[in-house]
Design an enzyme around this catalytic site. Sequence first.
Site, PDB file in Angstrom:
ATOM      1  N   SER A   1      -6.752 -53.800  62.462  1.00  0.00           N
ATOM      2  CA  SER A   1      -5.486 -54.496  62.194  1.00  0.00           C
ATOM      3  C   SER A   1      -4.731 -54.519  63.511  1.00  0.00           C
ATOM      4  CB  SER A   1      -4.692 -53.781  61.096  1.00  0.00           C
ATOM      5  OG  SER A   1      -4.543 -52.411  61.407  1.00  0.00           O
TER       6      SER A   1
ATOM      7  N   GLU B   1      -0.893 -54.921  65.611  1.00  0.00           N
ATOM      8  CA  GLU B   1       0.572 -55.008  65.656  1.00  0.00           C
ATOM      9  C   GLU B   1       0.995 -56.011  66.724  1.00  0.00           C
ATOM     10  OE1 GLU B   1       3.404 -51.447  65.807  1.00  0.00           O
ATOM     11  OE2 GLU B   1       3.838 -52.433  67.713  1.00  0.00           O
TER      12      GLU B   1
ATOM     13  N   ASP C   1      14.527 -45.521  65.308  1.00  0.00           N
ATOM     14  CA  ASP C   1      15.079 -44.634  66.340  1.00  0.00           C
ATOM     15  C   ASP C   1      16.594 -44.722  66.352  1.00  0.00           C
ATOM     16  OD1 ASP C   1      12.875 -43.325  67.459  1.00  0.00           O
ATOM     17  OD2 ASP C   1      12.274 -45.164  68.484  1.00  0.00           O
TER      18      ASP C   1
ATOM     19  N   PHE D   1       6.594 -44.711  77.850  1.00  0.00           N
ATOM     20  CA  PHE D   1       6.717 -44.828  76.409  1.00  0.00           C
ATOM     21  C   PHE D   1       6.179 -43.568  75.720  1.00  0.00           C
ATOM     22  CE2 PHE D   1       5.426 -47.262  72.394  1.00  0.00           C
ATOM     23  CZ  PHE D   1       6.698 -47.157  71.873  1.00  0.00           C
TER      24      PHE D   1
ATOM     25  N   HIS E   1      -5.905 -49.403  64.106  1.00  0.00           N
ATOM     26  CA  HIS E   1      -4.733 -50.283  64.191  1.00  0.00           C
ATOM     27  C   HIS E   1      -4.350 -50.413  65.670  1.00  0.00           C
ATOM     28  CE1 HIS E   1      -1.070 -52.249  62.867  1.00  0.00           C
ATOM     29  NE2 HIS E   1      -0.323 -51.372  63.503  1.00  0.00           N
TER      30      HIS E   1
HETATM   31  P1  FAD Z   1      10.095 -40.112  59.908  1.00  0.00           P
HETATM   32  O1  FAD Z   1       8.658 -39.813  59.704  1.00  0.00           O
HETATM   33  O2  FAD Z   1      10.921 -40.386  58.727  1.00  0.00           O
HETATM   34  O3  FAD Z   1      10.760 -38.934  60.742  1.00  0.00           O
HETATM   35  C1  FAD Z   1      10.158 -38.494  61.937  1.00  0.00           C
HETATM   36  C2  FAD Z   1      10.058 -36.974  61.952  1.00  0.00           C
HETATM   37  O4  FAD Z   1      11.357 -36.426  61.937  1.00  0.00           O
HETATM   38  C3  FAD Z   1       9.321 -36.427  60.745  1.00  0.00           C
HETATM   39  O5  FAD Z   1       7.978 -36.121  61.113  1.00  0.00           O
HETATM   40  C4  FAD Z   1      10.103 -35.190  60.366  1.00  0.00           C
HETATM   41  O6  FAD Z   1       9.484 -34.057  60.863  1.00  0.00           O
HETATM   42  C5  FAD Z   1      11.444 -35.364  61.037  1.00  0.00           C
HETATM   43  N1  FAD Z   1      12.441 -35.724  60.010  1.00  0.00           N
HETATM   44  C6  FAD Z   1      13.060 -36.922  59.864  1.00  0.00           C
HETATM   45  N2  FAD Z   1      13.941 -36.886  58.830  1.00  0.00           N
HETATM   46  C7  FAD Z   1      13.853 -35.652  58.337  1.00  0.00           C
HETATM   47  C8  FAD Z   1      14.502 -34.994  57.261  1.00  0.00           C
HETATM   48  N3  FAD Z   1      15.411 -35.610  56.509  1.00  0.00           N
HETATM   49  N4  FAD Z   1      14.168 -33.701  57.005  1.00  0.00           N
HETATM   50  C9  FAD Z   1      13.241 -33.053  57.751  1.00  0.00           C
HETATM   51  N5  FAD Z   1      12.590 -33.638  58.781  1.00  0.00           N
HETATM   52  C10 FAD Z   1      12.896 -34.900  59.070  1.00  0.00           C
HETATM   53  N6  FAD Z   1      10.614 -48.397  65.461  1.00  0.00           N
HETATM   54  C11 FAD Z   1      11.344 -49.530  65.357  1.00  0.00           C
HETATM   55  O7  FAD Z   1      12.551 -49.521  65.652  1.00  0.00           O
HETATM   56  N7  FAD Z   1      10.788 -50.714  64.938  1.00  0.00           N
HETATM   57  C12 FAD Z   1       9.476 -50.785  64.583  1.00  0.00           C
HETATM   58  O8  FAD Z   1       8.994 -51.858  64.210  1.00  0.00           O
HETATM   59  C13 FAD Z   1       8.677 -49.612  64.673  1.00  0.00           C
HETATM   60  N8  FAD Z   1       7.375 -49.620  64.305  1.00  0.00           N
HETATM   61  C14 FAD Z   1       6.651 -48.457  64.299  1.00  0.00           C
HETATM   62  C15 FAD Z   1       5.336 -48.468  63.798  1.00  0.00           C
HETATM   63  C16 FAD Z   1       4.589 -47.292  63.755  1.00  0.00           C
HETATM   64  C17 FAD Z   1       3.188 -47.340  63.204  1.00  0.00           C
HETATM   65  C18 FAD Z   1       5.148 -46.070  64.225  1.00  0.00           C
HETATM   66  C19 FAD Z   1       4.356 -44.798  64.188  1.00  0.00           C
HETATM   67  C20 FAD Z   1       6.449 -46.046  64.728  1.00  0.00           C
HETATM   68  C21 FAD Z   1       7.219 -47.237  64.766  1.00  0.00           C
HETATM   69  N9  FAD Z   1       8.543 -47.258  65.221  1.00  0.00           N
HETATM   70  C22 FAD Z   1       9.293 -48.403  65.145  1.00  0.00           C
HETATM   71  C23 FAD Z   1       9.144 -46.044  65.796  1.00  0.00           C
HETATM   72  C24 FAD Z   1       9.880 -45.231  64.722  1.00  0.00           C
HETATM   73  O9  FAD Z   1      11.006 -45.948  64.269  1.00  0.00           O
HETATM   74  C25 FAD Z   1      10.317 -43.917  65.363  1.00  0.00           C
HETATM   75  O10 FAD Z   1       9.198 -43.132  65.666  1.00  0.00           O
HETATM   76  C26 FAD Z   1      11.335 -43.122  64.566  1.00  0.00           C
HETATM   77  O11 FAD Z   1      11.867 -42.105  65.421  1.00  0.00           O
HETATM   78  C27 FAD Z   1      10.752 -42.430  63.347  1.00  0.00           C
HETATM   79  O12 FAD Z   1      10.566 -43.277  62.284  1.00  0.00           O
HETATM   80  P2  FAD Z   1       9.686 -42.750  61.019  1.00  0.00           P
HETATM   81  O13 FAD Z   1      10.030 -43.537  59.834  1.00  0.00           O
HETATM   82  O14 FAD Z   1       8.259 -42.701  61.369  1.00  0.00           O
HETATM   83  O15 FAD Z   1      10.268 -41.288  60.944  1.00  0.00           O
END
Ligand code: FAD
Length: 288
Positions: free
Chosen positions: A7, A9, A101, A210, A259
């Site tokens: 896949s 991105e 982020d 990055f 991916h």
């Molecule tokens: P989460 O997994 O929700 O949190 C990250 C970590 O923080 C967790 O492992 C956990 O340990 C800790 N954490 C967070 N919240 C809590 C909580 N409430 N309690 C305890 N621990 C917590 N960013 C963009 O802006 N746009 C995109 O399109 C984009 N695409 C992405 C695609 C992929 C495949 C990946 C891996 C990342 C992408 N990102 C993107 C980056 C992403 O937004 C960042 O990495 C962001 O910091 C974390 O998002 P998440 O949903 O993965 O985090």
Amino acid sequence: MTTPTVSFEVFPPKSIDAAFKLWDTAQALAPLAPRFFSVTYGAGGTTRDLTHDAAAVLHRTLGLPVSAHLTCVGASVAETMDVAEKFHAAGVTEIVALRGDPEGGADKFTPHADGFKNSVELIEALALLDKFTIRVGAYPDCHPDAVSQHANVQYLKRKFDAGADEALTQFFFEPESFLRFRDQCAAAGITKPIIPGILPITNWTSARKFAERCGTKIPAWMDEAYRAAERDNRTELLSTSLCTELCSELVAEGVDSLHFYTLNRPELTRDVCRALGVTPQTQMSNVA
Ligand code: FAD
């Protein structure tokens, strides 16, 4: 060696020139019959409409599944869910659900006053709609916000328990990062698919920056390898062979799907896919 499924991105274009690059990328990679294209959501939700339009156009013109990224940053729950509904109305029924982020380069994520507080809340809300395939992010080298690798894995488990169907990982440079993480996830009781995210390196300086930002471990030998390759004008060759080797080792360890972070530059990804046996012919016979 088994041929993996793939896949890709891509990111939404912000100019005419970028729109052509996205189109060229889609044209070059669609014949490999990817499981889906995913379209990123700009930091802070800055490409909300562009993500929607790019995802809708790719879906309509390629006839392939498209997974639109969606973050919780800078939007209320109602606004975020409205974006999801608009994806669905455009035929985009797969979402990569992310927290996102912090805005403006801040250290700590602060939720919007009326927004989702974390990715788990977003996943729960999307799962309740029961009309999306939900993918989520996962972090083999540990997310910088996680207090430990154990917490990192447990948080991924929470995301699956909330309704995620599959995880896509952040990129990593050595197969051990992913394989160790896969074992830790299995030990934590995670049974859903975790697909390794692969970054074909088109520019080592920016890939390195990055990686530093997102906590990806940088092996010391890579600096030396790229220094030597730059001197000899062979960086493309180095990137192709390193990426192919990484993917081959993963496939040898039973990984059946990859991916790719294409950065809208299809050449390296296509070369690596070809080296792995992912060609239009094999993919078509896989489908048959
Ligand atoms: P989460 O997994 O929700 O949190 C990250 C970590 O923080 C967790 O492992 C956990 O340990 C800790 N954490 C967070 N919240 C809590 C909580 N409430 N309690 C305890 N621990 C917590 N960013 C963009 O802006 N746009 C995109 O399109 C984009 N695409 C992405 C695609 C992929 C495949 C990946 C891996 C990342 C992408 N990102 C993107 C980056 C992403 O937004 C960042 O990495 C962001 O910091 C974390 O998002 P998440 O949903 O993965 O985090």
